[in-house]
Design a protein around this motif. Structure first.
Motif, short mmCIF file in Angstrom:
data_model
loop_
_atom_site.label_atom_id
_atom_site.label_comp_id
_atom_site.label_asym_id
_atom_site.label_seq_id
_atom_site.Cartn_x
_atom_site.Cartn_y
_atom_site.Cartn_z
N GLU A 155 116.37 37.66 48.23
CA GLU A 155 114.95 39.11 48.06
C GLU A 155 113.77 38.27 49.30
O GLU A 155 112.85 39.02 50.17
CB GLU A 155 114.65 38.72 47.01
CG GLU A 155 114.10 37.71 46.34
CD GLU A 155 113.39 37.83 45.04
OE1 GLU A 155 113.25 37.09 44.74
OE2 GLU A 155 114.24 38.63 44.41
N ALA A 156 114.15 36.82 50.02
CA ALA A 156 113.28 35.99 51.06
C ALA A 156 112.85 37.34 51.86
O ALA A 156 112.30 36.88 52.98
CB ALA A 156 112.80 34.61 50.33
N ILE A 157 114.28 37.45 52.45
CA ILE A 157 114.70 38.41 53.81
C ILE A 157 114.16 39.24 54.18
O ILE A 157 114.62 39.95 53.30
CB ILE A 157 116.31 37.86 54.19
CG1 ILE A 157 116.60 36.54 53.99
CG2 ILE A 157 115.90 38.49 55.68
CD1 ILE A 157 115.70 35.37 54.97
N PRO A 158 113.04 39.53 54.29
CA PRO A 158 112.44 40.71 55.36
C PRO A 158 113.64 42.13 55.46
O PRO A 158 114.47 41.56 56.18
CB PRO A 158 111.92 41.33 56.09
CG PRO A 158 110.85 39.49 55.72
CD PRO A 158 111.68 38.67 55.87
N SER A 159 113.63 43.34 54.64
CA SER A 159 114.90 44.43 55.49
C SER A 159 113.68 45.21 55.28
O SER A 159 113.13 45.65 55.06
CB SER A 159 115.85 44.51 54.22
OG SER A 159 115.30 44.54 53.55
N GLY A 167 102.02 40.64 51.69
CA GLY A 167 102.70 40.03 50.84
C GLY A 167 104.00 39.23 51.90
O GLY A 167 105.41 38.55 51.54
N THR A 168 103.67 38.92 52.86
CA THR A 168 104.87 37.67 53.46
C THR A 168 104.11 36.89 54.05
O THR A 168 102.77 36.68 54.85
CB THR A 168 105.40 39.06 54.47
OG1 THR A 168 104.61 39.39 55.52
CG2 THR A 168 106.25 40.40 54.57
N ALA A 169 104.55 35.50 55.32
CA ALA A 169 103.87 34.65 56.07
C ALA A 169 105.41 33.77 56.62
O ALA A 169 106.54 34.29 56.22
CB ALA A 169 103.24 33.42 54.84
N GLU A 197 107.74 37.42 49.42
CA GLU A 197 107.35 36.02 48.16
C GLU A 197 108.68 35.91 47.89
O GLU A 197 109.38 37.15 47.56
CB GLU A 197 106.04 36.74 47.55
CG GLU A 197 104.63 36.53 49.01
CD GLU A 197 103.51 37.13 47.97
OE1 GLU A 197 103.75 37.99 46.50
OE2 GLU A 197 102.81 37.13 48.27
N GLY A 198 108.59 35.15 47.02
CA GLY A 198 110.22 34.77 46.26
C GLY A 198 110.93 33.90 47.02
O GLY A 198 110.65 33.43 47.84
N SER A 199 111.87 34.08 46.68
CA SER A 199 113.58 33.13 47.02
C SER A 199 114.79 34.16 47.38
O SER A 199 114.89 35.16 46.88
CB SER A 199 113.25 32.19 46.03
OG SER A 199 113.89 32.84 44.91
#
Length: 296
Positions: free
Chosen positions: A46-50, A89-91, A41-43
């Motif tokens: 920060e939207a890319i999972p790490s 929290g992801t999609a 969630e976000g833009s």
């Protein structure tokens, strides 16, 4: 003509093998068989999972390729297995819809990841002898250990052209376009022709008109699955519009204040049309657009 955008290589350094790093790796994860990207969630970044390891995302990737570093942090392209459930929290979201969620560098890097995964999945065996391919040590390529044939990531160059006549632009409605959308004349380059030859041939084949001067506009990688779009602006030289009735259902000349539904901002087609509207229109002209989720 517009100025070139800053290069992705201002932030991103491509590489074949990972160096030790204390930073968590960015994971550009696509659901198997789709162009759906896993996002927090976000833009923006920060939207890319790490994660230090892809398994921290809740599933073991079916394939993974190192891409290089972004701001010093390692980056990977990974494929989630079919049916993978995104962590809380992801999609998984369609890449085409994310142009205004991710900045342009991230969007292009995600496109690179998608293309690399597609190449890895479709180039598993040697086309000459059928042997399983291995990754090359010094190039972004695969090599046959039996006969030595090298296979590089595939790029399919295609031209896309704004044709101008007396201050108007030629826009075409393809039979497969949704929402009554109109776009530019486009097509893939064929062996033995220049890009300019391709522009003239595609224009004659699809709408039956001749072109004068052809000027380069810009380019865009289009990872659906492996195209490179090269944009041009061309001057009308002669002939009447005669659509082919197969690829193109209708085409017409439009002024900047009478544009129909046009492609979304994710596409170079829209960048060219916006340039035309700015150059030839008034400040109050507002192009209509289609939803990127329905753009084909």
């Amino acid at each position: 003509m517009p100025q070139s955008r800053p290069s992705i290589y201002d932030r991103y350094i491509p590489a074949l093998s990972a160096e030790p790093s204390d930073l968590p790796a960015y994971r550009f994860v696509f659901l198997a068989g789709t162009a759906n990207l896993l996002l927090n969630e976000g833009s923006g970044l920060e939207a890319i999972p790490s994660a230090a390891d892809a398994a921290e995302l809740g599933f073991e990737p079916s394939r993974s390729l190192y891409l290089g570093t972004l701001g010093g942090a390692p980056c990977y392209a990974a494929e989630a297995p079919e049916g993978a459930v995104p962590p809380d929290g992801t999609a998984f979201l369609p890449l085409r819809s994310l142009y205004e969620v991710l900045d342009e560098d991230l969007f292009h890097l995600a496109g690179r990841a998608l293309q690399m995964l597609n190449w890895d999945a479709t180039h598993r065996f040697c086309g000459r002898c059928g042997t399983t391919l291995t990754l090359a040590d010094r190039d972004r390529a695969k090599v046959c250990p039996n006969c030595g044939l090298s296979q590089y990531p595939r790029l399919s160059p295609a031209v896309i052209t704004a044709i101008l006549k007396d201050g108007k632009i030629l826009l075409a409605h393809a039979a497969h376009f949704q929402n009554d959308m109109y776009g530019l004349i486009a097509g893939f380059a064929e062996p033995g022709e220049t890009l300019e030859d391709c522009v003239r041939r595609e224009t004659m084949e699809e709408v039956g008109i001749e072109l004068g001067e052809i000027r380069y506009f810009g380019s865009q990688q289009w990872p659906f699955p492996n195209s490179l779009m090269i944009g041009f602006v061309a001057e009308y030289a002669g002939g009447e519009i005669a659509v082919d009735g197969e690829e193109i259902a209708h085409a017409a000349w439009f002024g900047p204040d009478e544009l129909p539904n046009i492609p979304p901002k994710v596409s170079i087609a829209r960048k060219i049309i916006d340039w035309y509207a700015e150059e030839y229109g008034s400040p109050t002209d507002t192009p209509k657009t289609v939803d990127p989720d329905t753009f084909i």
